[in-house]
Design an enzyme around this catalytic site. Structure first.
Site, PDB file in Angstrom:
ATOM      1  N   TYR A  93      -7.149   7.290   6.947  1.00 57.96           N
ATOM      2  CA  TYR A  93      -8.250   8.027   6.310  1.00 57.96           C
ATOM      3  C   TYR A  93      -9.620   7.745   6.921  1.00 57.96           C
ATOM      4  CZ  TYR A  93      -8.257   3.783   3.285  1.00 57.96           C
ATOM      5  OH  TYR A  93      -8.252   2.505   2.790  1.00 57.96           O
ATOM      6  N   ARG A 152     -12.558  -3.454  -2.709  1.00 60.09           N
ATOM      7  CA  ARG A 152     -12.812  -2.351  -1.776  1.00 60.09           C
ATOM      8  C   ARG A 152     -14.135  -2.515  -1.029  1.00 60.09           C
ATOM      9  NH1 ARG A 152     -12.200   3.286  -4.564  1.00 60.09           N
ATOM     10  NH2 ARG A 152     -13.966   2.412  -5.685  1.00 60.09           N
ATOM     11  N   ASP A 197       0.803  -1.930   3.923  1.00 55.88           N
ATOM     12  CA  ASP A 197      -0.423  -1.509   3.233  1.00 55.88           C
ATOM     13  C   ASP A 197      -1.671  -2.216   3.750  1.00 55.88           C
ATOM     14  OD1 ASP A 197      -2.040  -0.215   1.453  1.00 55.88           O
ATOM     15  OD2 ASP A 197      -1.217  -1.100  -0.361  1.00 55.88           O
ATOM     16  N   HIS A 219       3.177   2.944  -4.344  1.00 56.01           N
ATOM     17  CA  HIS A 219       2.946   1.976  -5.443  1.00 56.01           C
ATOM     18  C   HIS A 219       3.743   2.329  -6.707  1.00 56.01           C
ATOM     19  CE1 HIS A 219       0.008   0.053  -2.931  1.00 56.01           C
ATOM     20  NE2 HIS A 219      -0.778   1.118  -2.923  1.00 56.01           N
TER      21      HIS A 219
HETATM   22 ZN   LIG Z   1      -2.532   2.200   0.653  1.00 57.35          ZN
END
Ligand SMILES: [Zn+2]
Length: 468
Positions: A126, A87, A327, A276
């Site tokens: 987001y 991340r 994704d 997921h």
């Molecule tokens: Zn995602």
């Protein structure tokens, strides 16, 4: 009103192909019943010799800006060894983007989706705030950039506006996430304003609500957001059980795993898509099945991130509808996601064709449905099939392409699902409009060149590609 009649050499129909089939499309982009003799003077005919016509793919879960980190996180020195450290690379890219960049990167990802036969994207969005963490004057500015990008490319978008309220249970606020955070009230206000101010027709732009995850949205807020979504009849999408650590934290906070909690609080339903759903038990599969929820699987991303393998055999045997998402954009190829769903199980179980004959459906037909009709269901769209009344969304493949040449109408579908190279895709039609014609997209060169500029800005040190 002029209708258009498409006449491919082979037409996809319920898991197989038929010769001399026809597709009739109204001027407003809807599929019509094909009458015995559709060719009249008011009907435009599009002959598609040497091509097969199939319903367009529905990409249920995309973070378009992550196209920028493709290949940038394949080093332990740069991105560590797991999802949580990966991340950091993703946050680095997210922190660099100005509104124009968000548009340019999204166009690049969406163009690639079109080239892969995709006709709708569900964008789980987001990235809301300015780089300093403050909302823009228009808090929906970046949502609008992503919507505009889809419109520019010609792809239908379902903007799944994401609520991201905290870093996690008992975790300090992560500075890498400051562009994501909103309060629940701000989220709902912004969501309302975005829908209210959208002038695009619902055949082009739609909306859904995406509480990011149990980790990022505490239960009280989640209930408020879910109630609002149901009142507005919008689909709800959420990352669920992607990582074991996420389940462990949820157990500590609530004494239940994410699926148990969602079930207990009656938040699951036919309008709910669990993205997921990898680390779930047999009981949790039963809960998702009982609620008639969808699972969106993202196998190309999940294998790249080392997330784990979704138990598609148990999930499908329980009757759960499975859809696909690109994704993280590590690859954009819905058929690669489709075949991996079975291939990952093969590697683990040392058997073949594991998802074949569940509910008497062939493997290729089942995987193709996941990439089309199940995706449309997850986004609540009249699309995914070639049935009258649906959006006219489809693509064609070159029957002489090296990856699929040598077939009959009976075995073409498994050859396509397991062997089609994306280069075989020739035309893509959304709402009855060609957005790709003979492999050419009108804006391709401009989109790629703008993307390359953004790429250079985010990754000035192209030798290592790592965050500075
Ligand atoms: Zn995602």
């Amino acid at each position: 009103m002029t209708n258009t009649l498409y006449k491919p050499e082979l037409l996809y129909s319920n898991g197989r192909f038929i010769a001399n089939g026809e597709v009739l499309v109204s001027e407003n982009g809807q599929l019509l019943e094909t009458p015995e003799k559709a060719s009249t003077s008011s009907t435009r005919v599009v002959d598609l010799p040497g091509k097969a016509l199939l319903p367009g793919f529905v990409n249920v879960h995309s973070h378009s800006f992550q196209r920028l980190i493709r290949g940038k996180s394949e080093s332990r020195i740069v991105s560590g060894k797991d999802f949580w450290s990966w991340r950091g690379t993703m946050y680095h890219a997210a922190s660099q983007l100005e509104p124009q960049d968000v548009y340019d990167v999204a166009r690049m990802a969406f163009l690639e989706m079109v080239l892969a036969g995709t006709t709708t994207v569900g964008e789980f969005h987001y990235l809301h705030n300015a780089p300093n963490g403050q909302p823009y004057d228009d808090p929906n500015l970046l949502s609008k950039q992503v919507i505009a990008a889809a419109q520019s490319v010609g792809l239908r978008i379902v903007l799944l506006r994401t609520a991201y309220l905290r870093s996690g249970y008992e975790l300090p606020s992560d500075p890498g996430q400051i562009r994501f955070f909103e309060s629940t009230n701000a989220f709902l206000e912004n969501m309302s304003a975005l829908i209210h101010n959208c002038s695009a027709p619902p055949s082009d732009v739609r909306f859904g609500v995406a509480p990011h995850s149990i980790r990022a949205v505490p239960l009280a807020d989640l209930k408020k957001i879910a109630a609002w979504s149901r009142e507005h009849k919008l689909p709800v999408h959420m990352h669920v059980a992607e990582q074991v650590a996420e389940n462990t934290a949820c157990l500590r906070e609530y004494g239940a795993t994410p699926v148990q909690l969602l079930s207990r609080e009656r938040l699951l339903g036919p309008d709910f898509t669990a993205v997921h759903a990898i680390h779930i038990s047999t009981d949790e599969i039963a809960m998702l099945a009982e609620a008639n929820a969808t699972i969106c699987s993202c196998p190309t991303t999940e294998r790249n991130l080392g997330d784990g393998i979704m138990a598609a055999d148990h999930v499908m045997a329980a009757g759960i509808s499975v859809a696909f998402g690109s994704d993280s954009q590590v690859q954009i190829d819905p058929l690669e996601d489709a075949r991996e769903l079975d291939y990952h199980l093969r590697l683990r179980q040392q058997e073949r064709a594991i998802l074949d004959q569940i509910a008497a459906q062939t493997l290729a037909s089942r995987l193709f449905d996941c990439a089309t009709v199940h995706g449309a269901r997850a986004l609540d769209l009249p699309s995914g099939g070639l049935t009258p009344g649906s959006f006219a969304d489809f693509f064609t493949v070159d029957l002489n392409d090296v990856s699929i040449a040598g077939h009959s109408a009976e075995d073409l579908l498994p050859i396509i699902v397991f062997g089609l190279n994306r280069s075989a895709i020739r035309d893509v039609v959304v709402n009855g409009r060609f957005i790709l014609r003979d492999k050419k997209h009108a804006l391709q060169e401009e989109i790629i060149s703008r993307y390359q500029e953004t790429h250079r800005k985010v990754w000035p040190n192209t030798r290592t590609g790592g965050p500075s």
